[in-house]
Scaffold this motif. Sequence first.
Motif, PDB file in Angstrom:
ATOM      1  N   ALA A  18       0.835  -1.207   0.000  1.00  0.00           N
ATOM      2  CA  ALA A  18       0.000   0.000   0.000  1.00  0.00           C
ATOM      3  C   ALA A  18       0.871   1.259   0.000  1.00  0.00           C
ATOM      4  O   ALA A  18       0.579   2.230  -0.702  1.00  0.00           O
ATOM      5  CB  ALA A  18      -0.944   0.001   1.203  1.00  0.00           C
ATOM      6  N   ILE A  19       1.932   1.238   0.775  1.00  0.00           N
ATOM      7  CA  ILE A  19       2.777   2.432   0.884  1.00  0.00           C
ATOM      8  C   ILE A  19       3.699   2.566  -0.329  1.00  0.00           C
ATOM      9  O   ILE A  19       3.737   3.611  -0.976  1.00  0.00           O
ATOM     10  CB  ILE A  19       3.611   2.389   2.176  1.00  0.00           C
ATOM     11  N   TYR A  20       4.432   1.497  -0.646  1.00  0.00           N
ATOM     12  CA  TYR A  20       5.520   1.630  -1.629  1.00  0.00           C
ATOM     13  C   TYR A  20       5.080   1.419  -3.078  1.00  0.00           C
ATOM     14  O   TYR A  20       5.793   1.781  -3.995  1.00  0.00           O
ATOM     15  CB  TYR A  20       6.660   0.681  -1.281  1.00  0.00           C
ATOM     16  N   TYR A  21       3.933   0.794  -3.276  1.00  0.00           N
ATOM     17  CA  TYR A  21       3.466   0.597  -4.658  1.00  0.00           C
ATOM     18  C   TYR A  21       2.268   1.470  -4.992  1.00  0.00           C
ATOM     19  O   TYR A  21       2.057   1.801  -6.138  1.00  0.00           O
ATOM     20  CB  TYR A  21       3.122  -0.883  -4.893  1.00  0.00           C
ATOM     21  N   GLU A  22       1.480   1.808  -3.980  1.00  0.00           N
ATOM     22  CA  GLU A  22       0.247   2.541  -4.278  1.00  0.00           C
ATOM     23  C   GLU A  22       0.317   3.994  -3.825  1.00  0.00           C
ATOM     24  O   GLU A  22      -0.054   4.897  -4.557  1.00  0.00           O
ATOM     25  CB  GLU A  22      -0.940   1.828  -3.613  1.00  0.00           C
ATOM     26  N   GLN A  23       0.799   4.210  -2.580  1.00  0.00           N
ATOM     27  CA  GLN A  23       0.773   5.584  -2.079  1.00  0.00           C
ATOM     28  C   GLN A  23       1.949   6.409  -2.590  1.00  0.00           C
ATOM     29  O   GLN A  23       1.775   7.560  -2.993  1.00  0.00           O
ATOM     30  CB  GLN A  23       0.785   5.576  -0.545  1.00  0.00           C
ATOM     31  N   ARG A  24       3.138   5.849  -2.559  1.00  0.00           N
ATOM     32  CA  ARG A  24       4.339   6.601  -2.956  1.00  0.00           C
ATOM     33  C   ARG A  24       5.205   5.696  -3.836  1.00  0.00           C
ATOM     34  O   ARG A  24       6.267   5.226  -3.427  1.00  0.00           O
ATOM     35  CB  ARG A  24       5.121   7.048  -1.716  1.00  0.00           C
ATOM     36  N   PRO A  25       4.741   5.433  -5.057  1.00  0.00           N
ATOM     37  CA  PRO A  25       5.417   4.425  -5.889  1.00  0.00           C
ATOM     38  C   PRO A  25       6.719   4.899  -6.537  1.00  0.00           C
ATOM     39  O   PRO A  25       7.406   4.094  -7.157  1.00  0.00           O
ATOM     40  CB  PRO A  25       4.362   4.114  -6.960  1.00  0.00           C
ATOM     41  N   GLU A  26       7.060   6.155  -6.386  1.00  0.00           N
ATOM     42  CA  GLU A  26       8.197   6.692  -7.128  1.00  0.00           C
ATOM     43  C   GLU A  26       9.502   5.949  -6.809  1.00  0.00           C
ATOM     44  O   GLU A  26      10.265   5.586  -7.699  1.00  0.00           O
ATOM     45  CB  GLU A  26       8.374   8.188  -6.826  1.00  0.00           C
ATOM     46  N   ARG A  27       9.767   5.743  -5.516  1.00  0.00           N
ATOM     47  CA  ARG A  27      11.049   5.144  -5.143  1.00  0.00           C
ATOM     48  C   ARG A  27      11.181   3.728  -5.699  1.00  0.00           C
ATOM     49  O   ARG A  27      12.184   3.408  -6.349  1.00  0.00           O
ATOM     50  CB  ARG A  27      11.208   5.121  -3.617  1.00  0.00           C
ATOM     51  N   VAL A  28      10.200   2.899  -5.474  1.00  0.00           N
ATOM     52  CA  VAL A  28      10.326   1.513  -5.919  1.00  0.00           C
ATOM     53  C   VAL A  28      10.317   1.443  -7.447  1.00  0.00           C
ATOM     54  O   VAL A  28      11.090   0.686  -8.048  1.00  0.00           O
ATOM     55  CB  VAL A  28       9.224   0.629  -5.303  1.00  0.00           C
ATOM     56  N   ALA A  29       9.471   2.238  -8.088  1.00  0.00           N
ATOM     57  CA  ALA A  29       9.441   2.215  -9.558  1.00  0.00           C
ATOM     58  C   ALA A  29      10.820   2.533 -10.116  1.00  0.00           C
ATOM     59  O   ALA A  29      11.296   1.889 -11.051  1.00  0.00           O
ATOM     60  CB  ALA A  29       8.407   3.216 -10.069  1.00  0.00           C
ATOM     61  N   SER A  30      11.492   3.493  -9.511  1.00  0.00           N
ATOM     62  CA  SER A  30      12.829   3.854  -9.975  1.00  0.00           C
ATOM     63  C   SER A  30      13.816   2.711  -9.745  1.00  0.00           C
ATOM     64  O   SER A  30      14.689   2.443 -10.583  1.00  0.00           O
ATOM     65  CB  SER A  30      13.266   5.125  -9.240  1.00  0.00           C
ATOM     66  N   LEU A  31      13.669   2.015  -8.632  1.00  0.00           N
ATOM     67  CA  LEU A  31      14.576   0.895  -8.332  1.00  0.00           C
ATOM     68  C   LEU A  31      14.307  -0.306  -9.228  1.00  0.00           C
ATOM     69  O   LEU A  31      15.220  -1.067  -9.542  1.00  0.00           O
ATOM     70  CB  LEU A  31      14.426   0.475  -6.860  1.00  0.00           C
ATOM     71  N   VAL A  32      13.045  -0.485  -9.610  1.00  0.00           N
ATOM     72  CA  VAL A  32      12.722  -1.612 -10.493  1.00  0.00           C
ATOM     73  C   VAL A  32      13.212  -1.303 -11.906  1.00  0.00           C
ATOM     74  O   VAL A  32      13.853  -2.131 -12.557  1.00  0.00           O
ATOM     75  CB  VAL A  32      11.207  -1.897 -10.480  1.00  0.00           C
ATOM     76  N   GLU A  33      12.946  -0.099 -12.360  1.00  0.00           N
ATOM     77  CA  GLU A  33      13.371   0.292 -13.711  1.00  0.00           C
ATOM     78  C   GLU A  33      14.903   0.375 -13.823  1.00  0.00           C
ATOM     79  O   GLU A  33      15.501  -0.186 -14.726  1.00  0.00           O
ATOM     80  CB  GLU A  33      12.820   1.694 -14.049  1.00  0.00           C
ATOM     81  N   GLY A  34      15.492   1.093 -12.885  1.00  0.00           N
ATOM     82  CA  GLY A  34      16.913   1.430 -13.012  1.00  0.00           C
ATOM     83  C   GLY A  34      17.853   0.432 -12.362  1.00  0.00           C
ATOM     84  O   GLY A  34      19.067   0.534 -12.522  1.00  0.00           O
ATOM     85  N   GLY A  35      17.304  -0.527 -11.625  1.00  0.00           N
ATOM     86  CA  GLY A  35      18.168  -1.469 -10.913  1.00  0.00           C
ATOM     87  C   GLY A  35      18.655  -0.872  -9.613  1.00  0.00           C
ATOM     88  O   GLY A  35      18.528   0.330  -9.363  1.00  0.00           O
ATOM     89  N   GLN A  36      19.194  -1.744  -8.775  1.00  0.00           N
ATOM     90  CA  GLN A  36      19.682  -1.253  -7.480  1.00  0.00           C
ATOM     91  C   GLN A  36      21.037  -0.576  -7.650  1.00  0.00           C
ATOM     92  O   GLN A  36      21.845  -0.988  -8.483  1.00  0.00           O
ATOM     93  CB  GLN A  36      19.754  -2.392  -6.470  1.00  0.00           C
ATOM     94  N   LYS A  37      21.271   0.452  -6.864  1.00  0.00           N
ATOM     95  CA  LYS A  37      22.552   1.158  -6.844  1.00  0.00           C
ATOM     96  C   LYS A  37      22.908   1.492  -5.397  1.00  0.00           C
ATOM     97  O   LYS A  37      23.084   2.665  -5.054  1.00  0.00           O
ATOM     98  CB  LYS A  37      22.472   2.438  -7.665  1.00  0.00           C
ATOM     99  N   PRO A  38      23.003   0.481  -4.543  1.00  0.00           N
ATOM    100  CA  PRO A  38      23.283   0.785  -3.136  1.00  0.00           C
ATOM    101  C   PRO A  38      24.697   1.331  -2.975  1.00  0.00           C
ATOM    102  O   PRO A  38      25.623   0.899  -3.665  1.00  0.00           O
ATOM    103  CB  PRO A  38      23.130  -0.574  -2.450  1.00  0.00           C
ATOM    104  N   GLU A  39      24.855   2.264  -2.063  1.00  0.00           N
ATOM    105  CA  GLU A  39      26.198   2.787  -1.761  1.00  0.00           C
ATOM    106  C   GLU A  39      26.895   1.952  -0.698  1.00  0.00           C
ATOM    107  O   GLU A  39      28.101   2.088  -0.507  1.00  0.00           O
ATOM    108  CB  GLU A  39      26.094   4.226  -1.224  1.00  0.00           C
TER     109      GLU A  39
END
Lengths: 202, 202, 202, 202
Positions: free
Chosen positions: A16-37
């Motif tokens: 509900a939070i990460y896919y529906e309410q504020r999907p920007e962060r996860v969408a970017s991680l799914v599209e662009g791949g992970q880039k952890p520091e």
Amino acid sequence: MRTIDRMVAGFRSFRAIYYEQRPERVASLVEGGQKPEILLVACSDSRVDPAILMNAEPGELFVVRNVAALVPPYAPDGHYHGTSAALEYAVRDLKVQDIIVLAHSSCGGVSALVAATKHETMPDREFIQPWMSMMAGAVGDEEPAKASQDTLRQSIRNLRSFPFVQNAADLGYLNVHGWWFDMKEGALYRLNEDDGQFVRIE
Amino acid sequence: MRTIDRMVAGFRSFRAIYYEQRPERVASLVEGGQKPEILLVACSDSRVDPAILMNAEPGELFVVRNVAALVPPYAPDGHYHGTSAALEYAVRDLKVQDIIVLAHSSCGGVSALVAATKHETMPDREFIQPWMSMMAGAVGDEEPAKASQDTLRQSIRNLRSFPFVQNAADLGYLNVHGWWFDMKEGALYRLNEDDGQFVRIE
Amino acid sequence: MRTIDRMVAGFRSFRAIYYEQRPERVASLVEGGQKPEILLVACSDSRVDPAILMNAEPGELFVVRNVAALVPPYAPDGHYHGTSAALEYAVRDLKVQDIIVLAHSSCGGVSALVAATKHETMPDREFIQPWMSMMAGAVGDEEPAKASQDTLRQSIRNLRSFPFVQNAADLGYLNVHGWWFDMKEGALYRLNEDDGQFVRIE
Amino acid sequence: MRTIDRMVAGFRSFRAIYYEQRPERVASLVEGGQKPEILLVACSDSRVDPAILMNAEPGELFVVRNVAALVPPYAPDGHYHGTSAALEYAVRDLKVQDIIVLAHSSCGGVSALVAATKHETMPDREFIQPWMSMMAGAVGDEEPAKASQDTLRQSIRNLRSFPFVQNAADLGYLNVHGWWFDMKEGALYRLNEDDGQFVRIE
């Protein structure tokens, strides 16, 4: 209510939070791949979850968790080395900038190791003792809290035995950190590699 | 702002919440020790943090994280087996009631494995390929999403090759779960071991 | 531990998260001013906090809270009208796009009103009865849950009696929503103004 | 994505967490009724949500929110006094132990008041100016930050003009607090009523 049912309900809140309410962060991680520091090596202990301890968001921490947050020595012998494989992938493929090894007080794995040094062994354990034995030379008959700091010191030394880690560190691309969490006090310390002392940072 | 500085600031919020504002939970865990009901084997991927995915609280999940959320086969040979050690400790000492192996789509480790099956190998990787090779027999030249489900099926079979797991499961003390997270859709599936199919649960 | 001490500790976590760990959102709100899209009129009840109910972030909701989430009728008489002042500021200055009036079941203010209609009055209350009396015509001798829906219907009618609300709504700049929260069931309903019925939305 | 859709999705996460994952708190509040220890009078400003600022849980804060977090003087004249009604209900029926009036820097209502004192009036505002005029005697031609502290001092004086507040305070059942939030610095101050000064508490 069983914890596993709580976890399924928790997944509903996550979606509900990460896919529906504020999907920007996860969408970017799914599209662009992970880039952890950060690569974080932490303990499996249920009380020291890194994402909770550091209020992390998805994508921020590439995490290895094993009993006692151990880094084994460099040993490219073709066997299964889960922690080393994660280390290699994080440094060489993901190109993390920081590696944190996070040990903690009240660690069951370290207590088992200290008990073993006193010949209070658990005779029918097939895996935990070989696993903890990688730290046998680092720990004596001592307080578990101190022993967990000694294992952290050794993990940091082991970490630097990996050529790809030490080379990246030497070139300034990678920083190595030993952190120790005092679970009773809620305090965070870092290892000063120069003198082997722990300095409180929070 | 570097992520590591965010993590130190995040630790301050953790302490403010769990030690100062609502200290009951952590105090109980420090005093009484951990009593997690669940061992979760998850991937190191920064996008699939179990505590975030399941909104877990400290003390709820004993967590192993390695590349691709793999469970190796039972092999009590005295070598370092981090995942097996955690498994042994969770089942025999902590007496967890549930083991969940949580695999996911878009897994970098699985993609590397699939590439290797096509001879698109990464020749200078010393650890990730031996690690992933434990799944070589389970995966063919296939879509990575499907391959990650095949590795999960194999991990569940490997899990049951540990006598202490299978015995506890046979006696009804322990349940084994294979969960698969579709990162793009935000959906959670469970493996039906009877027919090998995945069924959406959320 | 007293709640007020919990709140001070909670403020420390707020600062750690919003000023130190992830300062971007608040910095933007401080520099650029608030630009909320929504005015929410909610009840003072401690169990129906809008930010908690909707997992809101700073800057998202301009909120009025009074006993029973009431909107009084338009009455520009120079007296102190706190709710009307907030309404005017939100619509005319902040130019919100949506107004939500959020009523709920188990409302103490509504129960007091229903009791008063049965002459079970609280004789020494100087403010709560005049306040709730604005809804006297809307409520009969009925179940409190139904009465709270009747007060919500009346609040929506009152809201539309403000010329600047109705004009903005007529022009399509502003949407008016009546939401009703069933606290026992955890369900959210919206008022269909056409037929006066409540339709479950979540 | 519109904020109202984010709020509906946020409600789904609220329900998943508070009704499905960890239902104990809400179930207790529904069964046993609310028993908040604190009445908080806060501003409607979207950037200073009390539940977010203090990481509150359902049931902890009984909240009034109006423009500028004002407490009007005691005036039992039978008119609609929303803030006074909430105050009366919180003190006399809920028997809160603490009242906090929480003002803040960068308050739009206070800025409008300061502008009005300089004859930079907004001629066609029917409600906001009467509302803010209750503080006309407390504020001069001064910086808005200072003016917001002056309105807080006056709100505290007004609060004490309610006999049921002052009597409960005199008897030691109730504590009155004036808090001021510096939004730019992320700092919290309390009003020392003895000398009228603000002291940083966080």
